[in-house]
Design an enzyme around this catalytic site. Structure first.
Site, PDB file in Angstrom:
ATOM      1  N   ARG A  46       0.829  -1.213   0.000  1.00 26.53           N
ATOM      2  CA  ARG A  46       0.000   0.000   0.000  1.00 26.53           C
ATOM      3  C   ARG A  46       0.861   1.259   0.000  1.00 26.53           C
ATOM      4  O   ARG A  46       0.397   2.343  -0.325  1.00 26.53           O
ATOM      5  CB  ARG A  46      -0.998  -0.003   1.167  1.00 26.53           C
ATOM      6  CG  ARG A  46      -1.978   1.148   1.111  1.00 26.53           C
ATOM      7  CD  ARG A  46      -3.340   0.902   1.799  1.00 26.53           C
ATOM      8  NE  ARG A  46      -3.294   0.048   2.958  1.00 26.53           N
ATOM      9  CZ  ARG A  46      -2.831   0.415   4.157  1.00 26.53           C
ATOM     10  NH1 ARG A  46      -2.392   1.650   4.346  1.00 26.53           N
ATOM     11  NH2 ARG A  46      -2.818  -0.438   5.153  1.00 26.53           N
ATOM     12  N   TYR A  97     -13.819  20.373 -14.227  1.00 27.07           N
ATOM     13  CA  TYR A  97     -14.353  19.023 -14.466  1.00 27.07           C
ATOM     14  C   TYR A  97     -15.469  18.742 -13.452  1.00 27.07           C
ATOM     15  O   TYR A  97     -15.329  19.058 -12.271  1.00 27.07           O
ATOM     16  CB  TYR A  97     -13.223  18.008 -14.309  1.00 27.07           C
ATOM     17  CG  TYR A  97     -13.699  16.584 -14.326  1.00 27.07           C
ATOM     18  CD1 TYR A  97     -14.237  16.030 -15.475  1.00 27.07           C
ATOM     19  CD2 TYR A  97     -13.630  15.801 -13.185  1.00 27.07           C
ATOM     20  CE1 TYR A  97     -14.694  14.730 -15.483  1.00 27.07           C
ATOM     21  CE2 TYR A  97     -14.079  14.489 -13.181  1.00 27.07           C
ATOM     22  CZ  TYR A  97     -14.615  13.964 -14.344  1.00 27.07           C
ATOM     23  OH  TYR A  97     -15.074  12.677 -14.347  1.00 27.07           O
ATOM     24  N   ASP A 168      -5.068  21.041 -12.783  1.00 26.47           N
ATOM     25  CA  ASP A 168      -5.469  19.831 -13.501  1.00 26.47           C
ATOM     26  C   ASP A 168      -4.983  19.991 -14.944  1.00 26.47           C
ATOM     27  O   ASP A 168      -5.486  20.822 -15.698  1.00 26.47           O
ATOM     28  CB  ASP A 168      -6.994  19.687 -13.427  1.00 26.47           C
ATOM     29  CG  ASP A 168      -7.488  18.369 -14.027  1.00 26.47           C
ATOM     30  OD1 ASP A 168      -6.837  17.852 -14.951  1.00 26.47           O
ATOM     31  OD2 ASP A 168      -8.545  17.878 -13.578  1.00 26.47           O
ATOM     32  N   LYS A 193      -7.014   9.497 -19.438  1.00 24.14           N
ATOM     33  CA  LYS A 193      -7.266  10.159 -20.720  1.00 24.14           C
ATOM     34  C   LYS A 193      -6.047  10.050 -21.651  1.00 24.14           C
ATOM     35  O   LYS A 193      -5.686   8.954 -22.023  1.00 24.14           O
ATOM     36  CB  LYS A 193      -7.687  11.614 -20.458  1.00 24.14           C
ATOM     37  CG  LYS A 193      -8.751  11.761 -19.352  1.00 24.14           C
ATOM     38  CD  LYS A 193     -10.104  11.172 -19.717  1.00 24.14           C
ATOM     39  CE  LYS A 193     -11.050  11.067 -18.527  1.00 24.14           C
ATOM     40  NZ  LYS A 193     -11.278  12.319 -17.795  1.00 24.14           N
TER      41      LYS A 193
HETATM   42  C1  LIG Z   1     -11.797  12.634 -16.537  1.00 20.64           C
HETATM   43  C2  LIG Z   1     -11.261  13.824 -15.837  1.00 20.64           C
HETATM   44  C3  LIG Z   1     -11.030  13.778 -14.456  1.00 20.64           C
HETATM   45  C4  LIG Z   1     -11.387  12.565 -13.601  1.00 20.64           C
HETATM   46  O1  LIG Z   1     -10.487  11.521 -13.798  1.00 20.64           O
HETATM   47  P1  LIG Z   1     -10.869   9.957 -13.562  1.00 20.64           P
HETATM   48  O2  LIG Z   1      -9.636   9.261 -14.022  1.00 20.64           O
HETATM   49  O3  LIG Z   1     -12.093   9.681 -14.385  1.00 20.64           O
HETATM   50  O4  LIG Z   1     -11.126   9.784 -12.108  1.00 20.64           O
HETATM   51  C5  LIG Z   1     -10.485  14.900 -13.869  1.00 20.64           C
HETATM   52  N1  LIG Z   1     -10.185  15.999 -14.577  1.00 20.64           N
HETATM   53  C6  LIG Z   1     -10.415  16.085 -15.903  1.00 20.64           C
HETATM   54  C7  LIG Z   1     -10.080  17.346 -16.631  1.00 20.64           C
HETATM   55  C8  LIG Z   1     -10.957  15.003 -16.576  1.00 20.64           C
HETATM   56  O5  LIG Z   1     -11.201  15.101 -17.895  1.00 20.64           O
END
Ligand SMILES: *Cc1c(COP(=O)(O)O)cnc(C)c1O
Length: 354
Positions: A46, A97, A168, A193
């Site tokens: 962990r 998001y 982000d 992504k």
């Molecule tokens: C998809 C997304 C997230 C969330 O990520 P997950 O891997 O689905 O938990 C956060 N920020 C942005 C800009 C996203 O496109």
């Protein structure tokens, strides 16, 4: 870690490999032990794992800091948000998001934090909101409105106000934007992504240059159990190897598609920041027209998510959590690596006549 003078495209391929010796594998193994013989650096899985380390070394090098892999993008976002505690003031984009927005709203409704929403492309308004703030949440370009924040100016203002800044960087990736170089304290990613790139992994990451913040994020990951699976991390590293070529194709096609959409009579607005592989566009026919595009496309897949080799599109307001300031007809395109003319002819044939 590869030499700093090498280009990112090369480091993506060269980083995170086992030591080169006769008979060694080219790839780090998928390490599936939950526990380790006592006396070593890691004693329980962990708190660390060699497959995570190979991925973290590679993404950390790309962003220019120390990386931690998390179970999902939201896992990383929750960890970064937890850097500020009860009674804190958080400044965040109106169109962050929707998972990030929901998490911050939940904390605000519970009286845990005070939330100040801003238009992140209005630098003056963001700076004004930073007075007394503890956390500046940045996302640039934003999902799905594609607003672009002035990262150097906002990171400096956050520092001046004594606030931690988090960005982000999911939409831009470190190949198009390096927030730590702009002065931001922590980068978060939905690795799900572009970084993984094949719509087969859910994973997240944080990256920072600050040792204290890294320790706190590591401690959060360990104590909340927000850890990734070794298999997912391995797949993400495999995806990362081709990020440069995938993104180059997707970005080039996105530029062409944004241009053609802007010239189409049924399209009233195109949102495209001039880089990246995500486009938003709005239709004169409103919600009904947008839904008919989702129904009519053959090559594009109507689906949520983005950043994979396959092109996806989605009317964002179909999500209950999406704010009402997002137009009903807004369709988000995630441009994959298919041939651009094939993509355009499919999309064009699905668009209303005028
Ligand atoms: C998809 C997304 C997230 C969330 O990520 P997950 O891997 O689905 O938990 C956060 N920020 C942005 C800009 C996203 O496109």
């Amino acid at each position: 870690m590869a030499e700093q003078h090498l280009s990112p495209a090369t480091r993506l391929v060269a980083d995170g490999r086992p030591d080169r010796r006769p008979g060694a594998g080219l790839n780090t193994a998928i390490e599936l032990s939950s526990t380790y013989v006592a006396g070593g650096e890691v004693d329980y899985a962990r708190s660390g794992n060699p497959t995570w380390s190979a991925f973290e070394e590679t993404l950390g090098d790309l962003e220019g800091g120390r990386c931690l892999a998390f179970a999902s993008g939201m896992g990383a976002i929750a960890a970064a948000g937890a850097l500020v505690g009860r009674g804190s003031v958080v400044v965040a984009p109106r169109h962050a998001y929707n998972g990030t927005s929901a998490l911050l709203t939940e904390r605000a409704n519970a009286g845990d934090v005070e939330l100040r929403r801003v238009d992140i492309d209005d630098t003056t308004a963001v700076v004004a909101a930073l007075s007394g703030a503890d956390l500046l949440w940045l996302e640039s370009p934003t999902n799905p409105m594609l607003e672009v924040a002035d990262l150097p100016a906002l990171a400096e203002s956050a520092r001046g106000a004594g606030a931690i800044s988090v960005c982000d960087n999911t939409f831009a990736t470190p190949l198009l934007q390096r927030p730590l170089d702009a002065g931001v304290d922590v980068v978060v990613h939905s690795v799900t992504k572009f970084l993984s790139g094949h719509a087969d992994v859910v994973l997240g990451a944080t990256i920072t240059r600050d040792d204290d913040l890294w320790q706190r994020l590591h401690s959060y990951r360990t104590l909340h159990g927000a850890i990734p699976g070794p298999m997912e991390t391995w797949l993400a590293l495999r995806g990362l190897r081709t990020l440069d070529v995938r993104l180059e194709r997707s970005c080039a096609s996105a530029a062409v598609l944004a241009d053609r959409l802007a010239g189409h009579p049924a399209v009233i607005r195109v949102r495209y920041p001039g880089f990246g592989a995500i486009i938003g566009f709005e239709l004169a026919g409103g919600r009904v027209a947008a839904e008919s595009v989702e129904d009519a496309v053959q090559l594009w897949t109507p689906a949520t998510s983005l950043g994979g080799v396959e092109s996806l599109l989605e009317r964002r307001r179909r999500h209950r959590l999406e704010p009402s300031t997002v137009p009903e007809s807004l369709i988000r395109l995630s441009v994959g690596i298919e041939n651009v003319d094939d993509l355009w002819s499919d999309l064009a044939s699905a668009l209303p006549a005028a």
